[in-house]
Each structure stands twice: as C-alpha cells, then as structure tokens.
Motif scaffolding. Structure first.
Motif, PDB file in Angstrom:
ATOM      1  N   PHE A 427       0.824  -1.202   0.000  1.00 52.47           N
ATOM      2  CA  PHE A 427       0.000   0.000   0.000  1.00 52.47           C
ATOM      3  C   PHE A 427       0.865   1.263   0.000  1.00 52.47           C
ATOM      4  CE2 PHE A 427      -3.358   2.795   1.827  1.00 52.47           C
ATOM      5  CZ  PHE A 427      -4.416   2.414   1.005  1.00 52.47           C
ATOM      6  N   LEU A 428       1.972   1.198   0.758  1.00 56.27           N
ATOM      7  CA  LEU A 428       2.816   2.389   0.870  1.00 56.27           C
ATOM      8  C   LEU A 428       3.933   2.409  -0.165  1.00 56.27           C
ATOM      9  CD1 LEU A 428       3.219   2.647   4.755  1.00 56.27           C
ATOM     10  CD2 LEU A 428       1.728   4.017   3.282  1.00 56.27           C
ATOM     11  N   ILE A 468      -9.607   0.880  11.163  1.00 63.45           N
ATOM     12  CA  ILE A 468      -9.366  -0.072  10.080  1.00 63.45           C
ATOM     13  C   ILE A 468      -7.873  -0.142   9.773  1.00 63.45           C
ATOM     14  CG2 ILE A 468     -11.663   0.187   9.018  1.00 63.45           C
ATOM     15  CD1 ILE A 468     -10.407   2.144   7.032  1.00 63.45           C
ATOM     16  N   GLU A 470      -6.164   0.659   7.225  1.00 63.31           N
ATOM     17  CA  GLU A 470      -5.583   1.866   6.631  1.00 63.31           C
ATOM     18  C   GLU A 470      -5.218   2.888   7.697  1.00 63.31           C
ATOM     19  OE1 GLU A 470      -8.075   0.197   5.408  1.00 63.31           O
ATOM     20  OE2 GLU A 470      -7.537  -0.223   3.327  1.00 63.31           O
ATOM     21  N   ASP A 471      -6.018   2.935   8.780  1.00 64.84           N
ATOM     22  CA  ASP A 471      -5.702   3.866   9.867  1.00 64.84           C
ATOM     23  C   ASP A 471      -4.366   3.491  10.513  1.00 64.84           C
ATOM     24  OD1 ASP A 471      -8.148   5.174   9.489  1.00 64.84           O
ATOM     25  OD2 ASP A 471      -9.190   3.823  10.878  1.00 64.84           O
ATOM     26  N   ILE A 473      -2.027   1.836   8.986  1.00 69.70           N
ATOM     27  CA  ILE A 473      -0.983   2.094   7.979  1.00 69.70           C
ATOM     28  C   ILE A 473      -0.515   3.549   8.103  1.00 69.70           C
ATOM     29  CG2 ILE A 473      -0.523   2.274   5.504  1.00 69.70           C
ATOM     30  CD1 ILE A 473      -2.311  -0.154   5.080  1.00 69.70           C
ATOM     31  N   GLU A 474      -1.474   4.440   8.328  1.00 68.39           N
ATOM     32  CA  GLU A 474      -1.094   5.845   8.487  1.00 68.39           C
ATOM     33  C   GLU A 474      -0.227   6.041   9.727  1.00 68.39           C
ATOM     34  OE1 GLU A 474      -3.308   9.790   7.539  1.00 68.39           O
ATOM     35  OE2 GLU A 474      -3.948   9.188   9.535  1.00 68.39           O
ATOM     36  N   TYR A 482       7.032   9.927   6.788  1.00 66.86           N
ATOM     37  CA  TYR A 482       6.577   9.925   5.396  1.00 66.86           C
ATOM     38  C   TYR A 482       7.763  10.002   4.432  1.00 66.86           C
ATOM     39  CZ  TYR A 482       1.457  10.367   6.043  1.00 66.86           C
ATOM     40  OH  TYR A 482       0.133  10.135   6.314  1.00 66.86           O
TER      41      TYR A 482
ATOM     42  N   GLU B 259      -6.914   7.984   3.317  1.00 66.13           N
ATOM     43  CA  GLU B 259      -6.265   7.380   4.483  1.00 66.13           C
ATOM     44  C   GLU B 259      -5.160   6.463   3.980  1.00 66.13           C
ATOM     45  OE1 GLU B 259      -7.292   8.150   7.642  1.00 66.13           O
ATOM     46  OE2 GLU B 259      -5.651   7.002   8.519  1.00 66.13           O
ATOM     47  N   PRO B 260      -3.893   6.702   4.267  1.00 65.56           N
ATOM     48  CA  PRO B 260      -3.347   7.882   4.919  1.00 65.56           C
ATOM     49  C   PRO B 260      -3.540   9.148   4.080  1.00 65.56           C
ATOM     50  CG  PRO B 260      -1.711   6.113   4.785  1.00 65.56           C
ATOM     51  CD  PRO B 260      -2.847   5.729   3.895  1.00 65.56           C
ATOM     52  N   SER B 261      -3.507  10.280   4.785  1.00 69.69           N
ATOM     53  CA  SER B 261      -3.632  11.587   4.147  1.00 69.69           C
ATOM     54  C   SER B 261      -2.333  12.357   4.321  1.00 69.69           C
ATOM     55  CB  SER B 261      -4.764  12.391   4.787  1.00 69.69           C
ATOM     56  OG  SER B 261      -5.982  11.693   4.705  1.00 69.69           O
ATOM     57  N   HIS B 294      -9.802   6.501   0.587  1.00 68.94           N
ATOM     58  CA  HIS B 294     -10.316   5.770   1.745  1.00 68.94           C
ATOM     59  C   HIS B 294     -11.165   4.584   1.261  1.00 68.94           C
ATOM     60  CE1 HIS B 294     -12.348   4.884   5.508  1.00 68.94           C
ATOM     61  NE2 HIS B 294     -11.530   5.728   6.137  1.00 68.94           N
TER      62      HIS B 294
END
Ligand SMILES: [Zn+2]
Lengths: 812, 349
Positions: A427-428, A468, A470-471, A473-474, A482, B259-261, B294
C-alpha cells in the motif's frame, strides 16, 4: 487546542527535549504547532513585594506612598495611584532597572516624592486581562498571601512557560487533552506517559454522607457517573492552576470551576458541578426536555428547550443542558458547601445539535461533540474529587454513582485492528521491517499480537480514530516518517490523455477571443438581490427567477446568477469608474436556471460564453482613424466565433425581444429554431445604470455550440473552370432586412450560384427616403465546365423576378 | 579608323560621367540614343566600315564591338548607380516617423486562474489523464456522504457550506467529481482523471479567504496503486509546474476521503529552500493535499478495496496563482481590474 510546556511535562518525560524539538516533532507527525510563544513576554526583574504600609500622599489625594519589602535590606518607597493598594498585600513590584512590556522602569518623582519603582497591574505586566476577573485587573494585581517575597514574578506566575497552539485535524480530537498530546509526544519521542494515578474512593468511615443517585431516562446518554463532595470553601484556585488556565485561554472563576476545567484539559472529559443543595432529594435524572420547558443557563439567558435536547434534572425541573451548559438554578455560588460532580457520556450528535440550535459553543461542547474517551470518564471524576479535596477543603460525601454502560477502565473495550505487513508494504510502496512495525505499536502504547502473516493490534479507546487497517498504515507511515516513502512510477496500462470536444472548443474560442483583443475575466456566480432589477430585467422574466442561498453571508452574494450579463456589467462598471474607456471582456461561466423556486432539485447549469464591449473599435492611435464600436463590430465578433465553431452557415438571425437590449439593435442567434445566443446593444438606461455609454453584449451557449461543432472536415474540391461574377444594384424598401433579399437570391440563383456578397448598402440624398440601395455581387461557377453568358443571364433574370415580388427593382 | 573609335569611346565615357553627375535619369536615355542608338555615333561608325578593305574589316569590327560593350557596361553601371541615388532621395522624401506606434490591436490575456488551470491540465493530460467536470450546485450525497463525511460529522465543520435547498448545496470542494466519476466508471480501471472547477465556502471575503475559489482535483484508481506512486506522480507534476530540480515532501494530514492523508510541500520557489518570507523561513511551500483513497470512498463508488487502490489529490488554484504571480490579495482575481489582468498579456506559459 492550546497547551503549555510545563503542563505537558506533568504527564510525559520531556527531559533532554526542547520546546522547539517537541513542536517540530508534533508538526512532522501531523499535529501542526501553529505557533509557540511564552505565556507573557516583556517582563524582566519584576519581583514579589510586601506592602508594609500605604500612606496618603501629602500633596495628591489619589496617590499613596507605600513602603514595600522586596526582600532587600532596604524597604522601597513607592508611589502608587491604584485605589486598591493596601498594607499587608503581596504585589508585583517593578523595581528600578526592571522591565515591563511598556518599557524600562526608572526612578521617578511624583508630586515631590521619589518613587523607587512601581507596583504593577495585570495589564502593565502584559497578562491576558480580558480573561481575568475585574478584581484582578482593576488597579494593581494582588497576589496570594503566601507569595514569597523577593521571588521573580516571571517564575511565580509562569510567564516563561511556553504556550503552543496545536492545529488539530477533526480526527485527532484525542489531542483535545493534555493526556492525548502526552501520548502523542510519547509516541514520537519514545517517552513514557504517566497520568495521575487516581481511582474513585468511597466515603470515609464515619465521614459526612449525603444521598446521591442518578438515573438515565434517554437513549442519548450512555453512561453517567457522579460523586458528592462536601465541606467546600469556595475561593480562588491555586495561582499555578489559574496561570495554566489563563495560558490556554480559559477564564479562571473559582477553585471549584477551575478544577473542573483543569481536569477537562487534563483528561479531555468535560465535568459539571451542581450545587448539591439545589438537587431535590439528591437524585439526578438524565432525560429529554419536555415540550415548552424553560431553563436559564449559566450565562443568564433563558432558553426555550425542545424534546430534541437532553437535560439533567431533578424530580422538579431541569438543572442543566447535557454536555452544553449548566443551569443558573443549580450553579455553584460562594455559599455552596456541597456539590455533585458529574462525569458522563452524552450523544455527540445530540450535543452538537443542541449547541448549534442554541448557538452555544463551549470547551465542553467541543469535546462532547467529538466524543470523549469512555475510559477517562471515571478517572476524570476521581481526579476532580481529589483536587477539590486538596484545593477547596472538600471531603468525599457519597459513594460514587455509576449508571449506564460499565465504565471501569478495564471494562472499556479495546478495538482490535488486523494488519497485514505485506499489505502495508504494497500500500505504501515501502517495506518496513516487522521490528519497525512493532516498535510503532509500542510507542503508541498499543499492543500487538502476531498471528501467522498478520498482526492483531489492540487499540485503546482513547484513539477512537483508528478503526481499520488503513488507519494503522497511516500510524506506521507517520511515525516512521513519510520521508521513508519513495517516489515511484505508476504501473499499469498507458491511457491516452485528452480533452473532450466541449473542453477543446472552450480552448479554441477562448484563444480566438484573446486574439481578437478581449480580456478574459472571472466573476462570482453569486449576485445581489437587486442585480436583475439594475439591468432592467422585469421580475416576471425567466432570468429574474434565480435560485437563492438559504444561508447567504451578505445580501450582495445571495442569488445564483441566471445570466452572465449581470456580473460582466459589474466588471465593466468597476473599470469604467477607474477611467478605462475601452472595455472588452469575456468569460466562459456557469449560469443557473432553476426548475422551481425555491430549489428542491439541482438547477440546469449551463456554460455560457459571454462578453461585453464598449469603447473604440480599434485601439486609438496617433493616426487619426479612431472609431467607436458599433453594432456590426459586436455582431462581427460573434460571427467570428460562429465561423470558428464551423456553424456560421447554419445560423439564423432574428430581432431580439430581450428587455435589456436595444429593440432595434439586437439579434437572437438560432440554429434549427432554437436560440443559442444573442448579441446587441444594451438599452441606454441599462448602460447608464452601470455608468457606461454605448455598450454591447453577446452570449453563446457552450453546450449548444458543442452539439453543433464540426470536429471533422473533408475539403471541397476547388473549381477548375473560371467563375463568373455579376453585380446587381438594387433598390429595396428601406425597412426590408437585407437577409430577405439574400434569401430570395439564394432561392432563385440556381445550383451554380456559389457566393453572394453584399458590398454596399446606401440610404441618403441620392435615393428617396422610403428606399435604400443594396449592391450585391453574385459568383457562379460550374465544377465541370465554363458557364455560358446565356446560362448566367437566365439565373440573373430569375433572381430579379423573385426580388421584384418584394418590391425590389434594379437601380436605374 | 581605330583611333576615331577610341576617341569616340573616350568622349562617350566623359559625357556619361557628366550625365551621371546630373542625377537625371532622362539624360541617360539621351546619352544612349546619342552614342548607342540606331542613328547614334557608333552605328554611324559601323556603317563607315563599308569603305574599309576586307583585311581591315574584321580588325575594326572587333574594335567596334569592344567599344560598344565597354559603353553598354559603363551605361548600365552608371544608370543603376544613379537610379539607386534617385530612389533613395524619393524614399527619404516619403519617410515616416517609424518610432510612432502603429495601429496596435487590442490584445486579451487569459485570466491568471484560467492560466494556472490550463497549465495543470496540460501537465496531467500529458500523463494520460482526462479532464472531468461536475455541477457546482451539488447534492449533499456527492459532496459529503460519498466522500466519507457522515451526516453531522465534525469534519463537515471544516467546510462551512452554502445551502440552496434540501440536501442541495454549493459544492465545497471538487471532490464530488471523484464520486461521480467512480459511479460512472466502476468497475473499470484504470481511472486517471483531474477535475478543475469552482467551489464555494461560507467564508467572509478578505485578503486570504474567498467565498468562491477554484480547485483542481485528481483521482487515480487501479490495481496495486501505492502511496509511493502518489509521491512519484506529484513529484513529476511539481517538476513540470515549479521547476526541473524540484523536490517534494509529504506531511501527515487528515481528509475524511483519504487514508493515509498528506500535505505535499515543494521547495520554496523563491529561495530554493534556504528560507525567506514567502515560505516563512521553512524552505518549503505547501501546494496540495493528497492521500490514498479511503476504502469507504472506494466502496461507495462501486470499487472493491480488496481488489483496487487509488490516490487522490486536490489543490487550490488561487493559492498557486498567488504564489506564482506574487498576488497578495485573493480578491484581486475576482475584482477583474483590467490594469491588473492586462499585465498577463506578455506571459507565455
Ligand atoms: Zn522561501
């Protein structure tokens, strides 16, 4: 959200860190520190003094001569003009050589007596006086009796504490508390977080006891906790607490209120204190307000409640608006001895709607709207009780009351989020190591369990923004940086980038008009209520039917424009008033045509190319051939656009009836019977209303043009045989449109007639006033051979015969 | 005879010099008739050759031809020279003040906001994007709900909204075009679009706020789209828009629909990164917000977040224009003072 450096340091180990480092760390992690500055600046050398005596000045009624002990061998003589100065007070003293925001302090002579410094007011010290009580700001600032003589005021009042303003995004309302920020700082800098260890206590054996109970009778409150504290002495809060509250923008009021605010900032949980003696039978009920129920809130306003609002009540009446504001009837006063402290979870939506409906915004409301952490509800209550006992002489007077969902800290469910390290990498676009992922989890104070290829992360309730994968992942990305994400080139099939026909046409026409010397403008789509009237558009005209905003910000920007005429004329007027003579402007803008008013469905949005022209036809020069624009310049401009669009040949022109246009010099442009635009001179009254003289307006509907536009071309073969030209000088009735004549010529000129041009139209002395002369040139050619004179003569006869039926004859 | 001819040549050339000195073109013709004409001196001399012997004739004939050639060539040169002088004198007499301005046409300039949008469009069209548009009066659903702003969610506070009817509003951002595009295209991939357009927020107009402003939105959906692709794409964009050697940096941020932002910064275009007033001494300038789409937004758009991923970005056009052209008051863009707008006439890009 404001915090201070010293306050933050109560909960997280900041040793070895500077405020600047922490601010930068928070900013990089997505909690931008908007600014950071000392609580109060510009004070130096001011110390705490003890007023030994204050005698009237012999020569001035309003001045006092004070003997002040500032901890030096000699007492100082200070002349003071404040009416509230009195012996035995502790006061801030700006001694000679010290500095205030207003400047340095020296010896001065006041009515004959030398003053060795100055006793300061809060304002003179540069404190936020608008947040302070009148007693603290009128006259000199009187300090608590235990203030140590000689101590630097900067230190005593924490002027050098650093205040940081955090710019929180809506998802990070966990940082609406020092606790939340402490955890964030802990995660960024690998530091331990230590919150005050408090738990709810029961009444002391043989201690004072009152009856306190609570009941929830509404779905809009999920949990309600309360406890009674008695033996209170209402006074001021400790000075350090007042200073911290002032630093974060909260008005200190009394020890009790300040403690509830302090704890709210500490834990993010709003609290409320009721005067216990006003609560009938010590029983609190959370319920919806009754229809017609009234409540005077703490700010003195009488509020009409509705059943959509939740209240805290006793058996008789409402005592407060849940999560929004308390009632005056149960307010803590100087006489209060016992309070019931509330710590509850109210429905965020409900709270938000209530505070909106009553236009009441408060720090508590803001936190309830975001939903506080259920795990903090009882801790905050216990902490408030602890501080009230410590700083207001209180004593626990009831068993803690808890109704609704189980709020004991270990009963509050942690959320579990499943994370696949492989997906994190995919994802990243960067593969963090398992150790790195685990370290982030640990820094956040979360827990992780590996289960095969996945990680199960248990997220405490304080981080309700993490739900979730994705949260998470952030969280990994922002705490590992970053910057670790590389820049890669997107994979996947090639796609042709292109513009649609409509978009291409817009560009073409824009370029055309720019080259034709028109300036592009951008105007607002919102116009004033009076705009249509100003342009003489009658109220029953379709263009006067404009959609309105329900919540405009000003009357000038209330309606959605129905025509580009209105904003473009405003631009013309603006520039005309700045002495611009040649105004040639255009815009491709959206106009809105509602189907019904008030609007209940989306209006028709149409893109219109529109322009306003006034002034000269060509830029005035030294060459003596300046000429003002006329109707045919404006029409020619539009004809150019139509040629550019490839539809000039399909267009018909007919007199326009628009109320804002000159009746004799305006024309509707149609294709296949449907109007696609217009061009004309504005009525002189309209022009005048906009401070303009002769002015022309044109518009073309972009969608109509797009539908008609020629996107392909196959060239016509050129004639190989010579063409034949014939000129006709005709006399026609003066008011007959030349178009009528042209239609007749084209209708009867035969298939070899290829071009007709009008090369002169004459009215004047050489012809009678009922007629005009029109000179035409007709071009004939045949694709296969040379036309004979006879053939052409025959066509010309046909043309003349047809023209004659309109009263047109050859000029003799 | 030969001597006569040579004397003739000398005389003729001397006369030609006199004629040339007079700078009168008419006299040249007289000279030509006199010496070279059918009845001129050279023809007369030629006719006299009849009396010569056969042996002399070729010799004299040669000399006659030489003399004729010399005279003709001298005539041509002298005439041309004189003609040039005469014409020059004529042109001098017709001279204009060429420094005086011509009949200058009016020239229009693209509006600066349009110019910025066009540049952004051109860059992304070059990257294989298409350009989508959407309505300005938008449904609550597309503006908020499909963008993962639940009803009554505090995130809606970020965008104070003009309402025009039940569930009808002036769009607060160009993001609803994302939702409309997904609705139209799903389940097709790849989606690569940008969406420029006008947007509205209930802000009082001042130097930095405008109730009407413009944005350019971007959306990419495909199999296996990574956040690093977002960074790469925006780096490529930044290099075209803000300079070959640009660098970018992502900073964590929040948008309900990603997300991520992140916020994307570029090196300050004025100081290059060393710090100045424009970049508030940070060396970086924020140019847009972005993030990975998202999963709720993908799902509502008809895509399965387990199958595809995507990124989105959005930038404020006024902000870019203010930065590029050093405009300090956002209202200038909508005031349309021709004295300001006409300054853009000379700007090519
Ligand atoms: Zn800079």
């Amino acid at each position: 959200m404001k915090i201070t450096w010293s306050w933050l340091g109560e909960y997280v180990d900041l040793s070895g860190l500077t405020p600047e480092q922490v601010a930068a760390g928070l900013t990089d992690a997505g909690i931008p520190v908007e600014w950071m500055e000392p609580f109060v600046t510009g004070v130096q050398g001011v110390v705490i003094g003890h007023v030994i005596s204050a005698q009237p000045h012999p020569d001035a009624d309003r001045l006092r001569v004070c003997e002040v002990d500032v901890g030096q061998e000699q007492h100082l003589t200070i002349v003071c003009g404040a009416p509230n100065v009195a012996a035995l007070q502790k006061v801030p003293v700006a001694v000679v050589g010290s500095r205030l925001p207003g400047g340095p302090i020296g010896k001065s002579k006041l009515r004959g007596i030398v003053s060795e410094g100055m006793i300061c007011s809060a304002g003179e010290l540069g404190m936020p006086v608008r947040l302070m009580a009148k007693e603290q700001t009128d006259g000199i600032l009187v300090l608590p009796d235990d203030a140590p003589i000689g101590k630097a005021i900067v230190e005593y009042l924490s002027f050098d504490d650093r205040v940081m303003e955090l710019e929180l995004t809506p998802n990070r309302s966990d940082c609406l508390s020092l606790r939340g920020v402490a955890y964030e700082v802990g995660a960024i800098f690998h530091r331990t977080v230590t919150m005050p260890q408090v738990t709810l206590q029961d009444v002391r054996a043989n201690g004072p006891a009152v009856s306190l109970s609570a009941e929830i009778d509404t779905p809009h409150c999920s949990a309600y906790a309360a406890q009674a504290v008695t033996g209170l002495t209402i006074g001021v809060a400790p000075i350090w607490m007042q200073m911290r509250l002032l630093a974060v923008g909260v008005r200190p009021i009394s020890n009790l209120v300040d403690i509830t605010n302090y704890v709210m900032f500490e834990w993010g949980q709003p609290l409320h204190a009721f005067d216990y003696d006003t609560v009938s039978n010590g029983k609190l009920v959370v319920r919806q307000a009754f229809l017609g129920e009234q409540l005077t809130t703490l700010d003195g306003h009488e509020r009409a409640l509705t059943p959509e609002m939740t209240v805290i009540a006793d058996a008789h009446h409402a005592l407060g608006l849940a999560g929004v504001m308390g009632g005056a009837n149960s307010e803590v006063t100087e006489r209060t001895r016992t309070v019931a402290i509330e710590s509850a979870l109210f429905d965020p939506l409900q709270t938000r709607r209530t505070s909106r409906a009553l236009q009441l915004r408060s720090e508590a409301g803001v936190r309830f709207e975001k939903g506080p952490d259920p795990a903090a509800v009882t801790s905050a209550l216990a902490r408030a009780v602890q501080l009230m006992c410590a700083y207001a002489g209180g004593e626990i007077a009831s068993t803690p009351v808890m109704v609704g969902r189980d709020l004991r800290e270990d009963a509050v469910q942690e959320r579990e989020v499943t994370v696949s390290p492989a997906r994190v990498a995919a994802f990243l676009g960067v593969a963090f190591t398992p150790d790195e992922l685990h370290s982030v989890v640990q820094r956040l104070g979360f827990q992780a369990f590996d289960e095969g290829d996945i990680m199960r992360v248990r997220v405490p309730s304080r981080r309700f923004d993490i739900a979730i994968e994705e949260d998470m992942i952030e969280e990994f990305a922002r705490l590992l940086g970053y910057d670790r994400i590389p820049a890669t080139v997107m994979e996947g099939p090639l796609t042709p980038g292109k513009l649609t026909l409509r978009q291409s046409l817009r560009r073409e026409l824009r370029q055309h008009l720019l080259a034709a010397g028109l300036q592009e403008v951008w105007t607002y789509a919102l116009v004033s209520e009076q705009a249509a009237q100003k342009a003489l558009i009658p109220s029953d005209h379709p263009l006067a039917h404009m959609g309105a905003l329900q919540n405009p910000i000003s009357e000038d920007r209330r309606l959605l424009r129905s025509t580009m005429l209105l904003p473009l004329l405003d631009v013309a007027q603006y520039n005309a008033n700045r002495r611009m003579q040649d105004i040639r402007i255009f815009e491709i803008g959206t106009v809105f045509h509602p189907y019904r008013l008030p609007m209940d469905v989306q209006p028709a949005e149409m893109q219109v190319l529109a322009g306003v022209l006034t002034g000269h036809a060509y830029a005035p020069s030294a060459h003596g051939d300046a000429r003002k624009l006329d109707f045919y310049d404006a029409k020619g401009m539009v004809e150019g656009l139509l040629q550019r669009t490839g539809i000039a040949g399909q267009v018909t022109w007919s007199r326009s009836q628009e109320p804002f246009l000159h009746a004799g010099r305006s024309v509707d442009i149609s294709v296949g019977g449907i109007r696609i635009g217009l061009v004309g001179q504005l009525k002189s009254a309209v022009a005048k209303a906009y401070d303009l003289e002769t002015v022309f307006y044109f518009e073309l509907e972009m969608d109509a043009l797009t539908a008609l536009v020629k996107a392909e071309l196959h060239v016509t073969e050129l004639p190989r045989f010579p063409s034949v030209e014939r000129d006709l000088a005709l006399v026609a009735p003066r008011d007959m449109p030349v178009q009528t004549l042209l239609d007749a010529v084209w209708g009867h000129g035969g298939t070899e007639l290829r071009e007709v041009t009008v090369f002169d139209v004459y009215t004047g002395e050489r012809i009678d006033s009922a007629h005009k002369s029109v000179a035409l040139r007709l071009h004939f050619w045949h694709m296969e051979r040379t036309l004979t004179d006879d053939e052409v003569a025959r066509y010309m006869e046909q043309v003349l015969a047809a023209a004659a039926t309109f009263g047109v004859s050859l000029r003799g | 005879m030969i001597e006569q001819l040579q004397a003739l040549q000398e005389r003729a050339l001397a006369r030609l010099q006199e004629v040339a000195a007079n700078e009168d073109l008419a006299r040249f013709e007289n000279w030509r008739v006199e010496f070279l004409g059918k009845k001129g001196e050279l023809s007369t001399a030629l006719r006299a050759m009849g009396s010569l012997s056969a042996a002399e004739r070729p010799l004299v004939g040669q000399v006659v031809n030489d003399v004729r050639a010399a005279l003709e060539s001298a005539y041509t040169a002298a005439y041309a020279q004189c003609l040039a002088v005469v014409q020059l004198r004529q042109e001098e007499s017709e001279a204009l003040d060429v420094t005086l301005a011509g009949r200058t046409p009016f020239v229009g300039a693209e509006h600066p906001l349009q110019k910025v949008i066009r540049r952004i469009e051109e860059i992304f069209v070059g990257f294989g994007f298409t350009v989508e548009e959407g309505p300005e009066v938008e449904l609550d659903y597309y503006n908020f709900e499909a963008m993962n702003f639940p009803k009554d969610h505090p995130a809606r506070d970020m965008q104070d909204t003009f309402f025009v009817g039940p569930d009808l509003l002036l769009r607060t951002h160009t993001s609803p075009v994302q939702a409309r595009t997904m609705e139209k295209r799903h389940p097709q991939v790849p989606v690569r679009i940008i969406a420029p357009g006008k947007t509205y927020r209930r802000d009082d107009d001042d130097a930095t706020h405008s109730h009407a402003f413009s944005q350019v939105e971007g959306l990419v959906i495909d199999h296996g789209v990574r956040m690093s692709d977002l960074k790469g794409m925006l780096l490529a964009f930044a290099r075209q828009m803000y300079g070959e050697n640009q660098e970018v940096r992502l900073r964590p941020s929040f948008f309900p629909f990603t997300e991520p932002s992140a916020e994307l910064d570029v090196r300050c275009i004025y100081c290059g990164g060393s710090g100045c007033n424009t970049c508030k001494q940070t060396g970086w300038i924020e140019i847009l917000g972005c993030g990975m789409v998202h999963p709720n937004v993908l799902r509502m758009g008809g895509y399965d977040p387990a199958q595809v991923s995507g990124f989105a970005f959005g930038m404020g056009v006024e902000r870019v224009a203010m930065l590029l052209y050093q405009v300090t008051d956002i209202r200038q863009f909508y005031l349309n003072d021709l004295r300001l707008l006409q300054q853009f006439v000379g700007l090519i890009r």
